[in-house]
Design a protein around this motif. Structure first.
Motif, mmCIF file in Angstrom:
data_model
loop_
_atom_site.group_PDB
_atom_site.id
_atom_site.type_symbol
_atom_site.label_atom_id
_atom_site.label_comp_id
_atom_site.label_asym_id
_atom_site.label_seq_id
_atom_site.Cartn_x
_atom_site.Cartn_y
_atom_site.Cartn_z
ATOM 1 N N ALA A 164 36.355 38.433 51.188
ATOM 2 C CA ALA A 164 36.727 38.490 49.775
ATOM 3 C C ALA A 164 37.613 39.715 49.622
ATOM 4 C CB ALA A 164 35.501 38.590 48.881
ATOM 5 N N ALA A 211 39.988 42.475 46.745
ATOM 6 C CA ALA A 211 40.295 42.966 45.402
ATOM 7 C C ALA A 211 41.559 43.805 45.478
ATOM 8 C CB ALA A 211 39.134 43.796 44.854
ATOM 9 N N ARG A 229 44.516 45.639 42.502
ATOM 10 C CA ARG A 229 44.859 45.791 41.092
ATOM 11 C C ARG A 229 46.256 45.278 40.750
ATOM 12 N NH1 ARG A 229 40.854 48.259 38.544
ATOM 13 N NH2 ARG A 229 39.419 49.576 39.726
ATOM 14 N N HIS A 276 48.510 42.371 40.113
ATOM 15 C CA HIS A 276 48.342 40.950 39.792
ATOM 16 C C HIS A 276 49.201 40.056 40.679
ATOM 17 C CE1 HIS A 276 47.805 37.311 37.401
ATOM 18 N NE2 HIS A 276 49.125 37.178 37.379
ATOM 19 N N VAL A 302 47.752 39.716 44.122
ATOM 20 C CA VAL A 302 46.556 38.871 44.083
ATOM 21 C C VAL A 302 46.934 37.400 44.062
ATOM 22 C CG1 VAL A 302 44.607 38.175 42.624
ATOM 23 C CG2 VAL A 302 45.021 40.603 43.080
ATOM 24 N N GLU A 303 47.939 37.049 43.266
ATOM 25 C CA GLU A 303 48.372 35.660 43.204
ATOM 26 C C GLU A 303 48.872 35.166 44.561
ATOM 27 O OE1 GLU A 303 48.199 33.404 40.601
ATOM 28 O OE2 GLU A 303 46.861 34.976 39.880
ATOM 29 N N ARG A 327 45.912 34.610 46.895
ATOM 30 C CA ARG A 327 45.200 33.363 46.584
ATOM 31 C C ARG A 327 45.943 32.155 47.142
ATOM 32 N NH1 ARG A 327 43.894 35.072 40.292
ATOM 33 N NH2 ARG A 327 41.986 36.254 40.728
ATOM 34 N N THR A 377 37.460 34.440 47.495
ATOM 35 C CA THR A 377 37.617 35.074 46.190
ATOM 36 C C THR A 377 38.467 36.332 46.309
ATOM 37 O OG1 THR A 377 35.450 34.276 45.463
ATOM 38 C CG2 THR A 377 36.407 36.127 44.248
ATOM 39 N N THR A 428 40.119 39.126 43.548
ATOM 40 C CA THR A 428 40.113 39.513 42.145
ATOM 41 C C THR A 428 40.941 40.775 41.941
ATOM 42 O OG1 THR A 428 38.128 40.867 42.424
ATOM 43 C CG2 THR A 428 37.802 38.541 41.852
ATOM 44 N N GLU A 429 41.217 41.083 40.671
ATOM 45 C CA GLU A 429 41.953 42.305 40.355
ATOM 46 C C GLU A 429 41.029 43.491 40.118
ATOM 47 O OE1 GLU A 429 45.139 41.767 37.460
ATOM 48 O OE2 GLU A 429 45.213 39.635 38.001
ATOM 49 N N GLU A 430 39.745 43.249 40.037
ATOM 50 C CA GLU A 430 38.762 44.317 39.888
ATOM 51 C C GLU A 430 37.748 44.219 41.026
ATOM 52 O OE1 GLU A 430 38.657 46.757 37.730
ATOM 53 O OE2 GLU A 430 40.364 46.105 36.511
ATOM 54 N N PRO A 474 34.189 44.175 42.930
ATOM 55 C CA PRO A 474 32.900 43.683 42.438
ATOM 56 C C PRO A 474 32.011 44.835 41.998
ATOM 57 C CG PRO A 474 32.980 43.610 44.829
ATOM 58 C CD PRO A 474 34.369 43.946 44.371
#
Length: 241
Positions: free
Chosen positions: A63, A65, A67, A69, A72-73, A76, A84, A86-88, A90
């Motif tokens: 997984a 993370a 920041r 965007h 992140v795209e 993915r 997973t 994410t931008e933040e 866990p």
């Protein structure tokens, strides 16, 4: 050389030009830690996901993370379904290994939060530039530090980050990660995509930053127009007590 006045797409430039330069670092860390089937790995600052993709290819459950965007795209898009990103980070940790291959001083608060919920023995790896005398890119990074009126050029003290996060030191290593580019234009785009020059761009203007990067790159441009900069990166290993 003249400034490379072309549109930049930092996240895609990172994914297509720059990220692969650190493959030797990712491989060395994964080999040292025995990352493979059964490993649960979280990548902090995972960028567009290449390091996660390499860990997944070894059988790890991953997984990430980041920041940014746009990065992140891209991550993915390239990672297997079910991963997973994410931008933040866990709020709690259920991972065996946490990596921060692009550690900064800003990594410390995230590490402190994660290590509070991590199980004893969880391995954390932080990585960054090696000693200045072993990094041909250091004079180029000095441009960013000077234009942004900050320092040092090569980033944070990794050992201090380990200690500051309350981790138990568990070793370190150095890995050769040469930066090679097809031409001066791609080298400028790749280096700009790292984020190191963002403050400099805000403090001056893009054309000025590009011009000064190209000037600093001049000693590393070879006769055929390619750019070659030998570098050494360092990583440190810590464990949750």
């Amino acid at each position: 050389m003249t400034p490379t006045l072309v549109p930049h797409h930092p996240a895609r430039d990172w994914a297509e030009i720059q990220e692969r330069m650190l493959v030797p670092l990712y491989e060395a860390v994964y080999a040292r830690l025995g990352v493979g089937a059964g490993t649960r790995l979280l990548g902090l600052g995972c960028g567009s996901g290449l390091a996660l993709l390499m860990a997944a290819a070894r059988g790890a459950r991953v997984a990430g993370a980041d920041r940014d965007h746009a990065r992140v795209e891209l991550a993915r898009e390239r990672l297997p379904e079910g991963v997973t990103v994410t931008e933040e980070p866990p709020e709690s940790v259920t991972y065996d290994v946490i990596t921060a291959f692009h550690a900064t001083d800003g990594t410390l608060p995230e590490l402190r939060t994660l290590t509070r919920s991590a199980q004893s023995g969880t391995t954390v790896v932080l990585a960054g530039w090696g000693p200045a005398e072993r990094c041909a890119t250091e004079p180029v990074l000095r441009v960013a530090a000077r234009l942004a009126d900050r320092g040092p050029a090569l980033g944070p003290d990794l050992d201090a980050l380990v200690t500051g996060a309350g981790l138990r030191p568990a070793g370190s290593g150095r890995v050769a990660c040469p930066f090679g580019y097809a031409d001066a234009g791609s080298s400028v785009r790749g280096l700009l995509s790292t984020g190191v020059f963002d403050e400099a761009v805000r403090a001056t203007e893009p054309a000025q930053v590009e011009k000064e990067i190209e000037e600093a790159l001049a000693p590393y441009v070879r006769a055929d127009g390619t750019v070659w900069m030998p570098n050494v990166f360092r990583y440190v290993v810590g464990r949750v007590a």
